[in-house]
Design a protein around this motif. Sequence first.
Motif: not given
Length: 245
Positions: A19-25
Amino acid sequence: MQSTLETILNHRSIRKFKNTPLTSEQIDTIIDAAQHASTSSYMMAYTIIGITDPAKKEELSRISTQPYVKQNGHLLVFCADLYKPISKASEEEYVKMLPNLENSEHFLVSSIDAALAAQNAALAAESLGLGICFLGSLRNNMGRVDELLHLPKHVIPLFGMAIGVPDHQPEIKPRLPKEAVYFENEYRHPQNEIDAFDEKISAYYQSRSSNQRKDTWSDQMRRRFLKPIRMDVTDTVQQKGFNKR
């Protein structure tokens, strides 16, 4: 970051994500890589839609019947897009363009463009230590996905891609031997290689760490083509102005 060949040869489908969203980068890097894929005649005839609305993720998961469509770090939908290339055409030009837009050639071109972009995206994600799973199951109800994403005429949803931090490490699934997929100068029926591969994949299914079963590749393919699947896709594709000629 892994080498390109190491990334390619270590590919496996990931169907369970942390449950770890991707970063915008990370998202920017993946999309940038997708945009650098080869494209026919500089058309760039595809669109990538990132799904961040939880309600849309939920519905797409129901369509797909797969929980990892909503439980991932980021969800992408890849579309064939012939709308953008002709968006500045006049009405008179558009009428003249229709036979070209609706032919099988440009259905293939736009689908291949999207697939090439998606493969670049997958390699970029995996090189960042993430996992991916392609989602052809979004075509279980292609018409509803089309409505949900508000796609204009000449844009169709082809498949999705779930991306995220892997929460399992499945074994790499064997591939057909080179002799069954690479021929020189003409097609050759690779029956001996397929027989050997059936034995190999049978041993793989019985020995892997999860979802063990007795099966072969040929039996899987036989079951797939004996049972009609997604027979509404043709109508949806044609209603959107693709592959009519």
